[in-house]
Write an enzyme that holds these catalytic residues in place. Sequence first.
Site, short mmCIF file in Angstrom:
data_model
loop_
_atom_site.label_atom_id
_atom_site.label_comp_id
_atom_site.label_asym_id
_atom_site.label_seq_id
_atom_site.Cartn_x
_atom_site.Cartn_y
_atom_site.Cartn_z
N CYS A 43 -25.29 55.62 -104.49
CA CYS A 43 -26.28 54.54 -104.54
C CYS A 43 -27.68 55.07 -104.89
CB CYS A 43 -26.34 53.81 -103.20
SG CYS A 43 -24.69 53.33 -102.63
N ILE A 280 0.91 55.26 -96.47
CA ILE A 280 -0.21 55.43 -97.41
C ILE A 280 -1.23 54.31 -97.17
CG2 ILE A 280 -0.89 55.56 -99.84
CD1 ILE A 280 1.92 56.51 -100.52
P1 FAD Z 1 -16.27 56.62 -104.58
O1 FAD Z 1 -17.35 56.71 -103.58
O2 FAD Z 1 -16.56 56.27 -105.92
O3 FAD Z 1 -15.36 57.87 -104.45
C1 FAD Z 1 -14.19 58.01 -105.21
C2 FAD Z 1 -13.97 59.47 -105.53
O4 FAD Z 1 -12.59 59.64 -105.75
C3 FAD Z 1 -14.66 59.89 -106.82
O5 FAD Z 1 -15.58 60.93 -106.56
C4 FAD Z 1 -13.52 60.37 -107.72
O6 FAD Z 1 -13.85 61.53 -108.42
C5 FAD Z 1 -12.43 60.66 -106.73
N1 FAD Z 1 -11.07 60.51 -107.29
C6 FAD Z 1 -10.56 59.46 -107.96
N2 FAD Z 1 -9.29 59.69 -108.31
C7 FAD Z 1 -8.98 60.92 -107.84
C8 FAD Z 1 -7.80 61.71 -107.88
N3 FAD Z 1 -6.68 61.27 -108.45
N4 FAD Z 1 -7.83 62.94 -107.32
C9 FAD Z 1 -8.96 63.39 -106.73
N5 FAD Z 1 -10.08 62.69 -106.65
C10 FAD Z 1 -10.09 61.46 -107.20
N6 FAD Z 1 -22.89 50.13 -103.22
C11 FAD Z 1 -23.70 49.52 -102.34
O7 FAD Z 1 -23.19 48.93 -101.37
N7 FAD Z 1 -25.06 49.55 -102.48
C12 FAD Z 1 -25.65 50.18 -103.51
O8 FAD Z 1 -26.89 50.21 -103.61
C13 FAD Z 1 -24.85 50.82 -104.46
N8 FAD Z 1 -25.40 51.46 -105.51
C14 FAD Z 1 -24.58 52.12 -106.38
C15 FAD Z 1 -25.17 52.80 -107.44
C16 FAD Z 1 -24.38 53.48 -108.33
C17 FAD Z 1 -24.99 54.19 -109.48
C18 FAD Z 1 -22.96 53.51 -108.16
C19 FAD Z 1 -22.08 54.27 -109.11
C20 FAD Z 1 -22.37 52.82 -107.12
C21 FAD Z 1 -23.16 52.12 -106.22
N9 FAD Z 1 -22.62 51.42 -105.16
C22 FAD Z 1 -23.43 50.78 -104.27
C23 FAD Z 1 -21.15 51.32 -104.98
C24 FAD Z 1 -20.66 52.32 -103.97
O9 FAD Z 1 -21.11 53.57 -104.33
C25 FAD Z 1 -19.16 52.25 -103.93
O10 FAD Z 1 -18.78 50.98 -103.49
C26 FAD Z 1 -18.56 53.27 -103.00
O11 FAD Z 1 -18.97 54.55 -103.36
C27 FAD Z 1 -17.04 53.17 -103.04
O12 FAD Z 1 -16.48 54.18 -102.28
P2 FAD Z 1 -15.07 54.78 -102.66
O13 FAD Z 1 -14.76 55.82 -101.66
O14 FAD Z 1 -14.10 53.68 -102.84
O15 FAD Z 1 -15.26 55.42 -104.08
#
Ligand code: FAD
Length: 833
Positions: A43, A280
């Site tokens: 973020c 899972i």
């Molecule tokens: P992520 O945090 O995206 O983590 C997923 C990780 O899994 C990634 O690093 C990826 O490399 C890894 N991965 C994927 N597949 C594999 C695999 N097969 N093997 C190994 N690793 C893998 N949300 C808000 O609520 N407020 C905000 O202000 C906000 N601002 C944002 C700004 C930006 C620029 C971005 C990109 C997102 C923002 N978000 C915001 C959204 C928020 O970051 C996401 O909702 C949150 O990070 C989701 O968490 P996650 O764990 O699902 O995925």
Amino acid sequence: MSTYVIVGGVAGGATAAARLRRRDESAEIIIIERGPYVSFANCGLPYHIGEVIPERDALLVSTPEKLRGEFAIDVRTQQEVVHIDRQARKLSVRDLRSGETYRLGYDKLILSPGAKPSIPPIPGADLEGVHTLRSIPDMDAIKARVDSGEVQSAVVVGGGFIGLEMAENLVERGVSVAVVEMLPQVMAVLDFEMAAMLHRELRDAGVRLALGDGLKEIRRTEKGRLEVVLSSGRTAEADIVILAIGVRPESDLAKAADLALGPRGHIVVNETMQTSDPDIYAVGDAIQVMNPITGQPTAIPLAGPANRQARIAADHITGLANAYQGTIGTAIVKVFGLTAATTGLNSQALKGAGIAFATSITHSSDHVGYYPGATPQTIKLLYAPGDGRLLGAQVVGHNAVDRTIDALATALKAGMTVYDLEHLELAYAPPYGAAKDPVNIAGFVASNALRGDTRLAEWHEIRDLDPERQGLLDVRSDAEWMLGRIPEAIHIPNTELRERMSELSRDKEWIVYCAVGRRAYVMERMLRQKGYQVRNLSGGWTTYSVATEAQDNFERCACEPVKEPAATPVLVETGSGAIEKPIAAAADQTADLQLNACGLQCPGPIMAVHKKLQGMEQGQVLEVLASDPGFRRDVAAWCEGTGNTLLTLDQSNGAIRALVRKTATQPQIKLTDEGGPAKGKTIVVFSSDLDRALASFIIANGAAAMGQPVTMFFTFWGLNVLRRKDPARVDKSLVERMFGWMLPKGAEALKLSKLNMGGMGTWMMKRVIKSKRIDSLPTLIASARESGVRLVACQMTMDMMGIQVEELIDGVEVGGVATYISETDKGNASLFI
Ligand code: FAD
């Protein structure tokens, strides 16, 4: 000892790992992360590009070393899980540095792979210089380009959260930015009129907006720059293009493992975050969740839900009963000086779900007006028309928007109604809020609407009003009316309406409006009690004007931020004349008097300026301090409209400072280029012939368009031009009534002076006027009024014919020969028609 493996080590993954450790000290916990970093603040990425967060390391919330040291978690970065063998409960993991693949067993697996940016299938999306933003390396790549100084202009494709944050941060770095959005508005989670406030803010910050226009192609120009081509054919050159059109779930791994997926590819989970395989779990952006308002599955990719889901998955794995309650979609974004926030569903989503709803819009101060720094905050509530249950809320404002949306999100989550909002006991002291908090006020208005105390009309209904059955009534002050109005409206200030109520037809429904709806509500109550059909325009002129102004400014080539005072030229007096200079050039000007209008909301500051200037000498300078952000626009427009001179206009820390020199002798008279009074025109309209009346209004409009003050004096038969078609009933003698019957009633009843031929000639002339798209007489009269032409009805003629002011159209003054003569003294031409 159990082995827990987590795929993805950022928001959901890192949270799940830490929670697992807290609940199970003996387990082996392994994070597999494809990228080089874990637990970073995605973020914060746009803000490091904008150097608002100067330290890159501040984004690294944790590191593999810290997770290992503090939590005994085995973190394996730059490794990718490429296959799940559910039968054997084993993963295939590829080491991206060595290229080798190894097998890793698990007892429980948590998938938190997130979502990847969507890339549109258009030519040029893969060109060098076209970027997306998801990870630290993405951020580094964009920042390096900006730091190198080679980026002068950027096109951001997509007006959602990330697109707008990128636009703002690139502007912070001095880059000229265009935002391209396929929908007619940015921030699709907001309703249009709320997003329109962001459009204005973006335009004011110098951002070019292309709305309702898709990205068709990106190509390389001969000079090596990028050229973005839009569906409409419009183009923009840029040094960098940021694609921020949305995200797609990273669910290929889950799909290959035959886990159940939703219609848009999101992983299906139950309330304990288990996928279709109970060993899972899945959390975060990759999953679909239940929306408690619709009871339907949805996908809401936000950090808060990802973190809470991770905690629930870890709890369930370690034997603690905890269930996810769904996602209502509470989100917030900063767009330059404004903050926009939402919770629940917007109008479109409610319509899509087939849920009936009503809305209300309120504008309140974020804290009491008498404490410095109060700024307006707009709240839109969406609620069930039956029991008033809150279904959605949107807030746009300058300060404390987070506090307001959080109160509303909590209320919505708790299943509260708008009646409950009336009773919320929220913290108050002058620097922080108001005894009637903006949330209480929003509750009062919505509850009033449900109880029938007020009947609300929405801004978009104004387009479809039937003039035969409906009318618009503006009850704001003269000064506010001068600054802008709905063209079809008639104007009776609220302070005069009690006396002038008879001017309103009882056969029509009246939509009454003021600046925000408060004065209009009082007038609505009064009129209804007097038997009128009346509704109050929700959000008033403030909402209507922002929603109906031109939203797209893409055609503007050089976009200078309005926030830079030096860029705005105004007339600055020098000795006898007036020349155009940047307003900053007059910054050393000292003031004769000061007016502190901080805390006053529109129209308060302008009214205060108006009043103060009346008591000042010609040439004296007034320094005005105001906190209402609308004052920036208003003071410039007011000075221009009244002929006073705006010497400086600047803003720092939310306080607006304007220096105004009194140069107007009368509010409506403008200065000529030479600095002397304008050359006025007076026209005596003696005739009620259609052709002559047309000629007089064509001349009047022409002179007004040239900035000349015009006064039209209607006497004898000319007075008929100003009569209403359906006047209110007034007491008259028999002779006066007979005059009324015999003489034409208003502009539409006039006849030609020649070739009338029993009405045939007049009918033909009106057809010719229409077919040649020449303005009709009523249109010319309306234009004249809008241009500030004074329409003066001769008092003596009115007395003689028994015509009363209620029988004349709006905006007519009554005056005698002295009024006419004094106006001729100020002018250089007088016509008798
Ligand atoms: P992520 O945090 O995206 O983590 C997923 C990780 O899994 C990634 O690093 C990826 O490399 C890894 N991965 C994927 N597949 C594999 C695999 N097969 N093997 C190994 N690793 C893998 N949300 C808000 O609520 N407020 C905000 O202000 C906000 N601002 C944002 C700004 C930006 C620029 C971005 C990109 C997102 C923002 N978000 C915001 C959204 C928020 O970051 C996401 O909702 C949150 O990070 C989701 O968490 P996650 O764990 O699902 O995925």
